[in-house]
Design a protein around this motif. Structure first.
Motif, PDB file in Angstrom:
ATOM      1  N   TYR A 172      44.500  13.691  23.806  1.00 36.02           N
ATOM      2  CA  TYR A 172      44.314  14.689  24.617  1.00 36.02           C
ATOM      3  C   TYR A 172      43.189  15.805  24.124  1.00 36.02           C
ATOM      4  CZ  TYR A 172      44.970  18.410  27.939  1.00 36.02           C
ATOM      5  OH  TYR A 172      44.730  19.478  28.663  1.00 36.02           O
ATOM      6  N   ILE A 175      39.941  15.756  25.251  1.00 36.32           N
ATOM      7  CA  ILE A 175      39.993  16.221  26.779  1.00 36.32           C
ATOM      8  C   ILE A 175      40.205  17.668  26.866  1.00 36.32           C
ATOM      9  CG2 ILE A 175      40.925  15.940  28.923  1.00 36.32           C
ATOM     10  CD1 ILE A 175      41.881  13.144  27.993  1.00 36.32           C
ATOM     11  N   LYS A 176      41.076  18.217  26.044  1.00 38.12           N
ATOM     12  CA  LYS A 176      41.373  19.842  26.019  1.00 38.12           C
ATOM     13  C   LYS A 176      40.011  20.608  25.870  1.00 38.12           C
ATOM     14  CE  LYS A 176      44.009  23.572  26.214  1.00 38.12           C
ATOM     15  NZ  LYS A 176      44.721  23.841  27.481  1.00 38.12           N
ATOM     16  N   ARG A 179      37.679  20.369  28.696  1.00 41.03           N
ATOM     17  CA  ARG A 179      38.148  21.165  29.971  1.00 41.03           C
ATOM     18  C   ARG A 179      38.001  22.422  29.692  1.00 41.03           C
ATOM     19  NH1 ARG A 179      43.768  19.324  32.366  1.00 41.03           N
ATOM     20  NH2 ARG A 179      42.965  20.963  33.489  1.00 41.03           N
ATOM     21  N   GLN A 196      44.208  11.797  31.233  1.00 40.05           N
ATOM     22  CA  GLN A 196      45.211  13.014  30.736  1.00 40.05           C
ATOM     23  C   GLN A 196      46.402  12.664  31.235  1.00 40.05           C
ATOM     24  OE1 GLN A 196      44.143  16.995  31.740  1.00 40.05           O
ATOM     25  NE2 GLN A 196      46.533  17.520  31.858  1.00 40.05           N
TER      26      GLN A 196
END
Length: 218
Positions: A172, A175-176, A179, A196
């Motif tokens: 993650y 991805i965080k 994003r 996610q």
């Protein structure tokens, strides 16, 4: 894509409740261990995520919502740092975790001062907490290999919890970052949401396995 996302979201929201309830049922088996406060963390996670999911269109831009999530980051990561610091026997490893805890708190305080706890999500705090937690779990695994715990590890709740956390945050963190700083409302972003949601499900399935396989520690 929306159908897949809906299925995954409903699955992990169900897992939040299921794992929390099982943590209460199994509580007598670990009430005297360092994980005795785990049901509280699971409850806070469940409430925070349900609020975020069902009320996001209503309270997303309300300062209180940001405050709740930012405060949750502090509680969540600090709890697990404390857990691994307590269970690891190696003094050097303990010292490294203490340093990591201090660094995390300093980053949180810097976000409070410069980002604003009511104004924005503490992405730096979250990413730092996740990275430090991965480091703590790695030290925990090394400690296990150096002790007799390796012989009974499949019945140890913390082991399964740590595997779930490790896999989730390893997947993650990128991805965080994307994003937070590279967001674009396109199909790639939807794929990230699928990944996610899948990571959350995998994490909670490991939690569930830990509760089902655990045995009382003396």
């Amino acid at each position: 894509m929306e159908t897949i996302l809906d299925i995954l979201k409903n699955t992990y929201l169900t897992l939040y409740v299921s794992v929390f309830l099982i943590s209460l049922i199994k509580f007598p088996l670990y009430k005297h261990t360092t994980l005795r406060l785990l049901p509280i963390i699971l409850f806070l996670t469940m409430v925070t995520e349900y609020l975020g999911y069902f009320l996001k269109d209503i309270i997303y831009d309300i300062p209180l919502n940001k405050f709740i999530y930012n405060l949750y980051y502090l509680i969540h990561f600090s709890f697990f740092f404390y857990i691994f610091m307590k269970v690891i026997e190696n003094d050097r490893f303990k010292k490294n975790i203490k340093i990591g805890l201090v660094v995390f708190w300093l980053i949180f305080l810097s976000d409070v001062v410069f980002t604003g706890i009511f104004e924005n999500s503490f992405a730096r705090t979250y990413i730092a907490g996740a990275a430090i937690l991965i480091f703590c779990i790695t030290l925990y695994y090394i400690n296990i290999l150096q002790s007799s715990l390796v012989l009974v590890i499949k019945n140890d709740l913390l082991f399964w919890v740590s595997v779930g956390l490790f896999l989730f945050y390893i997947g993650y963190i990128p991805i965080k970052i994307i994003r937070t700083w590279f967001y674009k409302p396109d199909s790639f972003f939807e794929i990230l949401l699928v990944i996610q949601s899948s990571l959350i499900i995998i994490m909670y399935l490991f939690f569930l396995t830990g509760f089902l396989w655990m045995k009382k520690r003396s």
